[in-house]
Design a protein around this motif. Structure first.
Motif, short mmCIF file in Angstrom:
data_model
loop_
_atom_site.label_atom_id
_atom_site.label_comp_id
_atom_site.label_asym_id
_atom_site.label_seq_id
_atom_site.Cartn_x
_atom_site.Cartn_y
_atom_site.Cartn_z
N MET A 6 28.09 42.88 49.57
CA MET A 6 28.89 41.70 49.29
C MET A 6 28.78 40.77 50.49
N SER A 7 28.55 39.51 50.20
CA SER A 7 28.42 38.52 51.28
C SER A 7 29.76 38.36 52.01
N LEU A 8 29.68 37.88 53.22
CA LEU A 8 30.90 37.68 54.02
C LEU A 8 31.84 36.68 53.36
N PRO A 9 31.36 35.53 52.88
CA PRO A 9 32.30 34.61 52.22
C PRO A 9 32.99 35.24 50.99
N LYS A 10 32.23 36.00 50.21
CA LYS A 10 32.82 36.64 49.03
C LYS A 10 33.85 37.68 49.44
N ARG A 11 33.57 38.41 50.52
CA ARG A 11 34.51 39.42 51.02
C ARG A 11 35.79 38.75 51.53
N ILE A 12 35.64 37.65 52.26
CA ILE A 12 36.82 36.92 52.77
C ILE A 12 37.65 36.40 51.60
N LEU A 13 36.99 35.83 50.59
CA LEU A 13 37.71 35.32 49.43
C LEU A 13 38.37 36.44 48.64
N LEU A 14 37.77 37.62 48.65
CA LEU A 14 38.38 38.78 47.99
C LEU A 14 39.71 39.12 48.66
N TRP A 15 39.69 39.20 49.98
CA TRP A 15 40.92 39.52 50.72
C TRP A 15 41.96 38.42 50.56
N LEU A 16 41.51 37.18 50.52
CA LEU A 16 42.43 36.06 50.31
C LEU A 16 43.07 36.15 48.92
N MET A 17 42.25 36.44 47.91
CA MET A 17 42.77 36.57 46.55
C MET A 17 43.76 37.74 46.47
N ALA A 18 43.40 38.87 47.05
CA ALA A 18 44.28 40.04 47.02
C ALA A 18 45.62 39.71 47.68
N GLY A 19 45.56 39.09 48.84
CA GLY A 19 46.79 38.71 49.54
C GLY A 19 47.64 37.74 48.73
N PHE A 20 46.98 36.80 48.08
CA PHE A 20 47.67 35.83 47.22
C PHE A 20 48.47 36.54 46.13
N TYR A 21 47.84 37.50 45.45
CA TYR A 21 48.53 38.20 44.37
C TYR A 21 49.62 39.12 44.87
N VAL A 22 49.39 39.81 45.97
CA VAL A 22 50.43 40.69 46.51
C VAL A 22 51.64 39.85 46.93
N LEU A 23 51.41 38.76 47.63
CA LEU A 23 52.54 37.91 48.04
C LEU A 23 53.23 37.28 46.84
N LEU A 78 47.58 45.10 41.08
CA LEU A 78 46.23 44.59 40.87
C LEU A 78 45.68 43.93 42.14
N GLY A 79 46.56 43.29 42.91
CA GLY A 79 46.13 42.69 44.17
C GLY A 79 45.64 43.73 45.16
N VAL A 80 46.28 44.87 45.19
CA VAL A 80 45.82 45.96 46.06
C VAL A 80 44.58 46.62 45.46
N ALA A 81 44.61 46.86 44.15
CA ALA A 81 43.50 47.57 43.49
C ALA A 81 42.19 46.83 43.58
N LEU A 87 37.80 50.49 41.91
CA LEU A 87 38.77 49.90 40.98
C LEU A 87 38.60 48.38 40.82
N ARG A 88 37.74 47.81 41.64
CA ARG A 88 37.64 46.35 41.74
C ARG A 88 37.41 45.66 40.40
N VAL A 89 36.43 46.12 39.64
CA VAL A 89 36.10 45.45 38.38
C VAL A 89 37.27 45.54 37.41
N TRP A 90 37.86 46.73 37.29
CA TRP A 90 39.01 46.89 36.39
C TRP A 90 40.19 46.03 36.85
N ALA A 91 40.43 46.00 38.15
CA ALA A 91 41.54 45.21 38.68
C ALA A 91 41.30 43.72 38.44
N ALA A 92 40.07 43.28 38.62
CA ALA A 92 39.75 41.87 38.38
C ALA A 92 39.98 41.51 36.91
#
Length: 123
Positions: A1-18, A55-58, A64-69
């Motif tokens: 996974m590219s660095l930008p995609k990984r960063i956006l993944l963590w940003l998305m996860a944090g967004f949903y958890v918050l 789902l944000g954590v998963a 679990l990524r694909v199912w969580a997405a």
């Protein structure tokens, strides 16, 4: 996974958890946009909050990524009627101008596309 995609993944996860945590900290915000035809408003707010947190954590767990997405996509589709209700009923969410309810609607498509990106197999 590219660095930008990984960063956006963590940003998305944090967004949903918050966002999920906010369902418990300020349920009155979400109560304002609940369509009257839905039952158990507070319970649905808490259920959707739990779903966002889980789902944000998963989505951070590779197996679990694909199912969580896909779960996030389903959740976004499920809550869309509440956003449409808020816009069409000109609900003033927390005293904000009702136009913001209309502004929120296109973001649902953006959030769905963002989650969908993580359902795709790596290249």
């Amino acid at each position: 996974m590219s660095l930008p995609k990984r960063i956006l993944l963590w940003l998305m996860a944090g967004f949903y958890v918050l966002a999920g945590v906010q369902h418990f900290r300020a349920p009155e915000f979400y109560l304002q946009i609940m369509p009257p035809y839905l039952p158990w408003h507070l319970a649905l707010i808490y259920i959707s909050g739990v779903a966002e947190i889980v789902l944000g954590v998963a989505v951070l767990i590779p197996r679990l990524r694909v199912w969580a997405a896909w779960g996030l996509i389903a959740l976004l589709i499920a809550v869309f009627p509440a956003n449409v209700h808020a816009a069409m009923s000109e609900v003033s969410v927390s005293g904000a101008d009702p136009i913001w309810s209309w502004v929120r609607l296109p973001f649902q498509a953006l959030f769905i596309a963002w989650a969908w990106w993580y359902t795709r197999p790596p290249r």
